[in-house]
Design an enzyme around this catalytic site. Sequence first.
Site, PDB file in Angstrom:
ATOM      1  N   GLU A   1       0.843  -1.195   0.000  1.00 56.87           N
ATOM      2  CA  GLU A   1       0.000   0.000   0.000  1.00 56.87           C
ATOM      3  C   GLU A   1       0.882   1.250   0.000  1.00 56.87           C
ATOM      4  O   GLU A   1       0.640   2.220  -0.717  1.00 56.87           O
ATOM      5  CB  GLU A   1      -0.908  -0.030   1.244  1.00 56.87           C
ATOM      6  CG  GLU A   1      -1.716   1.236   1.504  1.00 56.87           C
ATOM      7  CD  GLU A   1      -2.815   1.477   0.475  1.00 56.87           C
ATOM      8  OE1 GLU A   1      -2.970   0.630  -0.440  1.00 56.87           O
ATOM      9  OE2 GLU A   1      -3.493   2.516   0.568  1.00 56.87           O
TER      10      GLU A   1
ATOM     11  N   LYS B   1      24.465   6.020  24.357  1.00 57.05           N
ATOM     12  CA  LYS B   1      25.355   6.721  23.433  1.00 57.05           C
ATOM     13  C   LYS B   1      25.550   5.863  22.191  1.00 57.05           C
ATOM     14  O   LYS B   1      26.276   4.876  22.205  1.00 57.05           O
ATOM     15  CB  LYS B   1      26.706   7.004  24.093  1.00 57.05           C
ATOM     16  CG  LYS B   1      27.609   7.852  23.217  1.00 57.05           C
ATOM     17  CD  LYS B   1      28.843   8.305  23.975  1.00 57.05           C
ATOM     18  CE  LYS B   1      29.698   9.230  23.137  1.00 57.05           C
ATOM     19  NZ  LYS B   1      30.206   8.620  21.913  1.00 57.05           N
TER      20      LYS B   1
ATOM     21  N   CYS C   1      56.612 -31.163   6.528  1.00 53.14           N
ATOM     22  CA  CYS C   1      55.304 -30.558   6.248  1.00 53.14           C
ATOM     23  C   CYS C   1      55.493 -29.068   5.931  1.00 53.14           C
ATOM     24  O   CYS C   1      56.094 -28.328   6.722  1.00 53.14           O
ATOM     25  CB  CYS C   1      54.403 -30.723   7.463  1.00 53.14           C
ATOM     26  SG  CYS C   1      52.914 -29.715   7.393  1.00 53.14           S
TER      27      CYS C   1
HETATM   28  S1  IVH Z   1      25.251  15.110  23.604  1.00 51.23           S
HETATM   29  C1  IVH Z   1      25.759  19.326  22.620  1.00 51.23           C
HETATM   30  N1  IVH Z   1      23.920  12.864  23.482  1.00 51.23           N
HETATM   31  O1  IVH Z   1      28.744  11.361  20.955  1.00 51.23           O
HETATM   32  C2  IVH Z   1      25.621  17.892  22.434  1.00 51.23           C
HETATM   33  N2  IVH Z   1      25.889  13.047  22.190  1.00 51.23           N
HETATM   34  O2  IVH Z   1      31.496  11.550  21.840  1.00 51.23           O
HETATM   35  C3  IVH Z   1      26.802  17.132  22.912  1.00 51.23           C
HETATM   36  N3  IVH Z   1      26.384  11.065  20.835  1.00 51.23           N
HETATM   37  O3  IVH Z   1      29.474  14.343  19.274  1.00 51.23           O
HETATM   38  C4  IVH Z   1      26.631  15.684  22.718  1.00 51.23           C
HETATM   39  N4  IVH Z   1      24.642   9.883  21.448  1.00 51.23           N
HETATM   40  O4  IVH Z   1      27.757  12.742  18.202  1.00 51.23           O
HETATM   41  C5  IVH Z   1      25.004  13.530  23.053  1.00 51.23           C
HETATM   42  N5  IVH Z   1      22.615  10.958  23.457  1.00 51.23           N
HETATM   43  C6  IVH Z   1      23.677  11.623  23.028  1.00 51.23           C
HETATM   44  C7  IVH Z   1      24.593  11.060  22.106  1.00 51.23           C
HETATM   45  C8  IVH Z   1      25.691  11.813  21.713  1.00 51.23           C
HETATM   46  C9  IVH Z   1      25.721   9.897  20.698  1.00 51.23           C
HETATM   47  C10 IVH Z   1      27.624  11.431  20.117  1.00 51.23           C
HETATM   48  C11 IVH Z   1      27.609  12.832  19.581  1.00 51.23           C
HETATM   49  C12 IVH Z   1      28.824  13.500  20.165  1.00 51.23           C
HETATM   50  C13 IVH Z   1      29.659  12.325  20.522  1.00 51.23           C
HETATM   51  C14 IVH Z   1      30.675  12.643  21.604  1.00 51.23           C
END
Ligand code: IVH
Length: 669
Positions: A33, A114, A431
């Site tokens: 769909e 993260k 071998c």
């Molecule tokens: S906060 C102002 N939150 O991890 C924002 N980062 O090692 C600062 N990342 O550059 C980062 N999950 O690309 C934030 N829940 C999360 C995240 C996150 C992945 C990455 C992000 C940052 C890097 C730092």
Amino acid sequence: MSPAKRAAELRRLIDRANIAYYVHDAPDIPDAEFDRLFRELQSLEAAHPELTTPDSPTQRLGAEPATALRKHPHLRPMLSLANAFNDEELLAWEDRNARLNSDARHSGYTTEIKIDGAAVNLTYAGGTFVTGATRGNGTVGEDVTINLRTIPGLPLVLQGSGHPPLMEIRGEVYFSRAAFDRLNTDREQAGEPPFANPRNAAAGSLRQLDARITRSRRLGLFAFHVEAIEGELNASSQWEVLDQLAAWGLPVAPHRARHPDLAAVQKAVATYEGMIRTLPFEADGVVVKLDSLALHDDLGTVGGREPRWAIARKFAPEVAVTRLLEIRVNVGRTGALTPYAVLEPVEVGGVTVSSATLHNEEIIAQKDVRVGDWVEIVRAVEVIPKVMGPLRDRRDGTAVEFVMPEECPVCGTAVERPADEVIRYCPNVACPGRVLEGIVHFASREAMDIRGLGYERVRQLLDATLIGDVADLYELQAEQLIELERFAEQSAVLLIKGIADSKARPLSTLLFGLGIHHVGKTVAVLLARRFRTMAALQEAGVEVINAVPGVGPIIAEAVHRFFRTPGNGRLVERLVALGLGMTEPDAPEADGPFAGMKVVLTGTLPTLSRGEATDLVQRAGGYVSGSVSKKTSLVIAGSDAGSKLEKATSLGIPVIDEDELLRRVAPRP
Ligand code: IVH
């Protein structure tokens, strides 16, 4: 219905279906769909080009490949995060914040998973996605708008209300494990190198010049942060920011939580760590954020690079999960068959791992590791990666138990398994597998230390039939090497010189290099010190060898048998003929009469030559130097001793003659 109205309706239906599918993981209409609606919109826009809007779902794919990525200056810098690797570091982070603002300890935290992907900056103007960029250096990134448009979960138009008129939404573009595995399988089948990890794959996919490639990669997106450039965000906490993002239709990572204090955060970190491997994407930690946005403003950043209000609590990085593709068997220089796992390449603690030892069949059985299993790999610092065990709950019935071969995988000879040993051996000394490993070991740094003679070179020389054993190395000519591929004249000459230089190595080194069963470096030194020459060791009976302190009956038996194996005897004879040093220099006596002393020789001794005297001093543990100084321990003086003797007397250094030297080094009764 007018075409314009129908187009608008189709866009709404398609957007809604996309959000249900990609954001909520709950498709609300069948795929067929969806496809029908999509094609209807495409043909409507084709018939009425004026109806095509930039935010139409059909425009997620840029038509023409770009020639280069444009630079994109971020409106606000893209920050990175400080790391905490344990609870203490987390506590120190809170302490620092509390010193700046005492509220920091009491206003609560938000934790988010993260995601390990590529950071992106999404600019929304009036609720419409206008530009998307990579992080770049944090100030200027690369414009990847057309690529980001292909990510189905990314809303081209925000839902709901309360969007600041101009804002940057920060998030992470990632690969699910499944999409990453599929990508790498495809790449390998196409003869392209696989990506090392989902993070690299995500970054690489985003930076494609042809957005069709990006679309085929099925990237995911999670948003976690808003920078309002114009207008205000209607939120007072990070928790509300995440709710707001979700309400606008942006995908927000699952598994977020709110905590009253740091103790609760620490508890939650343990829970996150326990479930991290069950997630369908890779996560490498938890981002801990102060919940209050007022505190974010107040605490600010460290040097404009990292926010004080957030920190990445990283998990131990040295564990990874991957697929065990195959179990192969390596034949070592002693003929030992060692099974090892061929793994789907995976990053463990910063390195890509594609194989890991499995030690022996008993360990494989104990761990219940099967071919096709998902396995956990660990790598301690500077240690060879190891297969911990299978993830049994990921089994789908296709994994196969491993059976050790009855025949040598290299030469086909029936293998032997000594009673009370778990290891099987290929008994064939000729071998090719054993020969390769044996020569590589012989040339290794620990043994004869022939630079530039590793696996690749040895294999090349064996393949060209220039060598068949270690003695052949000493008959190589530079001209023969230059004929080979990848051998420049200079490296050929250097290798020949390195081989020739190795002739001077002491007997202990040679014994170790020969790879005699059970003869490691220590045993090699014990044997060389006791027998002094290769000939003496060759002639020694088992009991004599067994009597050497530190050498037991198993070693004695192995050494004795080695020299009586016809091929080995002939090999040693050839090495002698080729001029290898077959003796062990006298080891200095650590507790000898001159142990640790700096000795100076001067004048002519009545009976001993200078060389003989030096030898006596060195064997007694002393060190002979050329000039007298405050550090000199003793002077040995003969006739016609000149200024050195004068200096020694003036410095109060003891002086002895040849008689005294001979008395001191004489064997004690
Ligand atoms: S906060 C102002 N939150 O991890 C924002 N980062 O090692 C600062 N990342 O550059 C980062 N999950 O690309 C934030 N829940 C999360 C995240 C996150 C992945 C990455 C992000 C940052 C890097 C730092």
